[in-house]
Structures are given as C-alpha cells and as structure tokens.
Design an enzyme around this catalytic site. Structure first.
Site, short mmCIF file in Angstrom:
data_model
loop_
_atom_site.label_atom_id
_atom_site.label_comp_id
_atom_site.label_asym_id
_atom_site.label_seq_id
_atom_site.Cartn_x
_atom_site.Cartn_y
_atom_site.Cartn_z
CG HIS A 14 -1.67 1.17 1.27
ND1 HIS A 14 -3.03 1.13 1.58
CD2 HIS A 14 -1.69 2.64 1.03
CE1 HIS A 14 -3.85 2.26 1.65
NE2 HIS A 14 -2.95 3.13 1.37
CG HIS A 16 -1.01 7.15 -1.19
ND1 HIS A 16 -2.22 7.34 -1.67
CD2 HIS A 16 -1.26 6.68 0.10
CE1 HIS A 16 -3.21 6.95 -0.86
NE2 HIS A 16 -2.38 6.42 0.09
CG LEU A 17 4.39 5.01 -6.04
CD1 LEU A 17 4.90 4.23 -7.14
CD2 LEU A 17 5.55 5.36 -4.86
NE ARG A 18 0.47 12.12 -2.65
CZ ARG A 18 -0.32 11.47 -1.59
NH1 ARG A 18 -1.42 10.87 -2.21
NH2 ARG A 18 -0.26 11.72 -0.40
CG ASN A 42 -5.09 8.58 -3.26
OD1 ASN A 42 -4.05 8.22 -3.72
ND2 ASN A 42 -5.37 9.24 -2.06
CE LYS A 100 -7.99 2.15 -0.15
NZ LYS A 100 -6.60 3.00 -0.10
CG HIS A 137 -9.69 4.84 3.88
ND1 HIS A 137 -8.53 5.50 3.86
CD2 HIS A 137 -10.34 5.33 4.81
CE1 HIS A 137 -8.50 6.39 5.02
NE2 HIS A 137 -9.64 6.10 5.60
CG HIS A 175 -4.74 2.62 5.97
ND1 HIS A 175 -5.88 2.50 6.43
CD2 HIS A 175 -4.68 3.06 4.86
CE1 HIS A 175 -6.85 3.03 5.41
NE2 HIS A 175 -5.80 3.36 4.43
CG ASP A 248 -1.79 5.06 3.91
OD1 ASP A 248 -1.75 5.43 2.86
OD2 ASP A 248 -2.56 5.44 4.80
CG HIS A 252 0.19 15.20 1.82
ND1 HIS A 252 -0.80 15.67 0.80
CD2 HIS A 252 -0.28 14.20 2.31
CE1 HIS A 252 -1.80 14.48 0.91
NE2 HIS A 252 -1.52 13.76 1.73
O1 DOR Z 1 -3.40 10.00 5.57
C1 DOR Z 1 -3.68 9.52 4.46
N1 DOR Z 1 -3.30 9.89 3.33
N2 DOR Z 1 -4.96 8.55 4.48
C2 DOR Z 1 -5.34 8.31 3.15
O2 DOR Z 1 -6.07 7.48 3.13
C3 DOR Z 1 -4.91 8.79 1.92
C4 DOR Z 1 -3.26 9.53 2.09
C5 DOR Z 1 -3.27 10.27 0.85
O3 DOR Z 1 -3.18 9.91 -0.18
O4 DOR Z 1 -2.47 11.26 1.29
ZN ZN Z 2 -3.37 5.06 1.64
#
Ligand code: DOR
Ligand code: ZN
Length: 347
Positions: A14, A16-18, A42, A100, A137, A175, A248, A252
């Site tokens: 799990h 997030h690579l953006r 996402n 997802k 989620h 998570h 996870d 950001h």
């Molecule tokens: O803390 C989180 N950040 N929880 C999530 O479910 C999404 C993730 C994100 O994409 O930043």
């Molecule tokens: Zn996530």
C-alpha cells in the site's frame, strides 16, 4: 560488529506514489527498498480504467533509474459507475492487482469514491468471481461519529455486512489502527487480511500533540490510543499471515501539511523497512519481520515471493529534516531524528 538482519526482499502492499514531479521525487525511495508495491489510484482525476492504470504505470517506469527492477502493481479506484466489464478487463490485464474502495469524502482525493456500496454490487460480484481483491479504506465519513471511532463503526456498519454478502471476495482492510480491526480480521475467513503501517506500530495519538500540534503525525485513519497500538503490535508479531506490510507512505508538500487545514498523510518511504524493524525489535520479535514484510502479502495476492534479499544493519542514522518534493519539500517521518536500523545498499 553491528547486528545484521537479512530478509527476502520485501514488498509494500500500500503506497501513494503521486504523479508528475512528486512521483519523480519519491519513487526511488520505494524502489530502493521494495521489489514491488501496490500503487494507490487516488490521483486527480482518479485511476478508474485499465487504460489509465497502464498509462500511470508507464509514467512510474519512466522515472525509475535505468537499473531499477522495481515493479509497480497497479490498482483501480472504485466508483459507483464502475462496470463489471472493467473488472473483467482488469482481471485479464495482468497489470491490475486490486480495486480500492474509498468511502466518499473520507480522506485525501476520495470525493469520487463510493457513497452507497449497494450501487457497486455488480462490480463487487465480478471481483468475487474473478478473485480481484478489494482494498478498503475502512472508515465512516459520518460527522456524528467521533474521528477515533470511525474505523470501528465502519467495521460494524459496512464491513461485516460486506463480507457476509460476498463471502469469497478477497478483502484487504488497509492500514488498520484499532483492536476492533485486529479482531475482525482474526475472526474472518482466510480471504480477509490487513495491512499495517510503520507509523501505527510506532506511535499513538499522543504524538499528534507532543508539546503542540504536530501536523506531520496527522494521517487517516488517525493515530489511536496506546492500547490499540499494542493490539497492532501483537497482531504483526504473532506470525499470522493475515497481517502484512503496507506503509501507506503518503507524501504531501510541507506547505500543505504545516497549514491551518493540513493534509492527511505521513511519508515513510525513505526509511520504511528500518522503521518496521524498530517496531518489531521493540516487541522482541525481529524474527517475525520477514514473514510480515516479505512473504505474507505475496502469498495473499497469489504472487511469487521475491528471491533476492536485503540486509538491515543495526546502526543509527539521522533521517533528513526535509527532502525535495518537486518544486517544494516534504518532511519525512522521524525528520532530523535517529533511526536505529539502516538498510544496506545493494552491492
Ligand atoms: O493519511 C492518508 N493519506 N490517508 C489516506 O487514506 C490517503 C492518504 C493520501 O493520499 O494522502
Ligand atoms: Zn493510503
């Protein structure tokens, strides 16, 4: 001589690579540690079709160092408009490994998610028939429910009925953060598993308020009280294959976290395996790390275990205070603080 620990190369189930410059900035952290990773869909707009996932996979591969053997495992984002035909395409593609489910509005970029799961019944039936896992989620988006109870209430209101309605559906509760989630997974059938992050194993909710408000510890599901952290530690160190690694890691930009309305997400990809090693060592269970990190996830997804290995050395180092994130910076977990284990660079 420092202690060392050699493991089968792990996978991250799990992450997030953006996209764009953010992707370029973070992908090598994940690719350095893990052979494969389940990549969250996402983005804006979300990845809802096989064609979009393929294009995203190509963008990931394009920014990897030439020598990298990292394999991104792609996912689709479940919407109420998802057709069973797209699930069939996904299943045939060899590229998509899961779908997802974000309850609409529950977290970052979940606006396009599901309001009423009853509207997804045909897609879910197709997933059950074809063995495509549903990654969840697991939180309700109900302002009347306390933020610390949203996972437990989701399990009671939505998850228990879901697994009853689709008993063969492969489900990963992502998570997990509570004793309720551990109990749910333990009592469910073998087609139900969970991922656990390093931050939920290492921190409780006090970390959010240590001497002031700490936005870099804010994620969703939010950190919980200590008794829940201990329940997670017991689960992952039990050797039960239903619990496996999923960081996870969710980068950001610093400016969007250190903000009057800061984003949810903790970045851990720079030191993921090292942080897990700390958590397992703290529980006196380093011997259980390999199954959790390198075997159980692959087994659940029906993929071969990796054959290469990695070595951790018990040698303290200091995580960077910040690291580049496109035109901005991000603040990684443990920024400027010591981490007890170090991943040895591959020879
Ligand atoms: O803390 C989180 N950040 N929880 C999530 O479910 C999404 C993730 C994100 O994409 O930043
Ligand atoms: Zn996530």
């Amino acid at each position: 001589m420092n202690a060392t620990l050699t493991l089968t190369r792990p996978d991250d189930w799990h992450v997030h690579l953006r996209d764009g410059e953010g992707l370029r900035a973070v992908v090598t952290d994940t690719a350095r540690q893990f052979a494969r990773a389940i990549v969250m869909p996402n983005l804006t707009p979300p990845v809802t079709t096989v064609a979009q996932a393929e294009a995203y996979r190509d963008r990931i591969l394009a920014v990897l160092p030439a020598a990298s053997t990292f394999t991104p495992l792609m996912t689709l984002y479940l919407t109420e408009a998802m057709l069973p035909l797209e699930i069939e395409r996904a299943s045939r593609s060899g590229l998509i490994h899961a779908v997802k489910y974000y309850p609409a509005g529950v977290t970052t970029h979940s606006e396009a998610g599901v309001r009423d799961l009853a509207h997804c019944s045909e897609a879910l039936r197709a997933m059950e028939d074809l063995g495509v896992p549903l990654l969840i989620h697991g939180e309700v988006n109900d302002p009347a429910v306390d933020i610390f109870d949203r996972e437990r209430v989701f399990i009671e209101r939505h998850l228990i009925p879901l697994v009853q309605r689709y008993p063969q559906l492969k489900v990963v509760l992502e998570h997990i953060t509570t004793a309720s989630a551990v109990k749910f997974v333990l009592t469910a059938d073998d087609n139900v598993a969970a991922t656990v992050t390093p931050h939920h194993l290492l921190y409780n909710r006090n970390a959010l308020f240590q001497g002031g408000i700490r936005p870099h510890y804010y994620c969703l599901p939010i950190l919980k009280r200590e008794a829940h952290r201990q329940a997670l530690i017991r689960a992952v160190t039990s050797g039960n294959p239903k619990f496996f690694l999923g960081t996870d890691s969710a980068p950001h930009a610093r400016s969007t976290k250190e903000n009057a309305c800061g984003c949810a997400g903790i970045y851990s990809a720079h030191a993921a395996l090292e942080l897990y090693a700390e958590a397992f060592e703290g529980a006196g269970a380093l011997g259980k790390l390999e199954g959790f990190a390198s075997h159980f996830g692959a087994d659940f997804y029906g993929l071969p275990r990796n054959t290469q290995s990695v070595t951790l050395v018990r040698e303290s180092w200091t995580a960077p205070a910040t690291q580049p994130f496109g035109p901005e910076t991000l603040v990684p977990l443990r920024a400027g603080e010591a981490i007890a284990w170090r991943l040895q660079a591959p020879i």
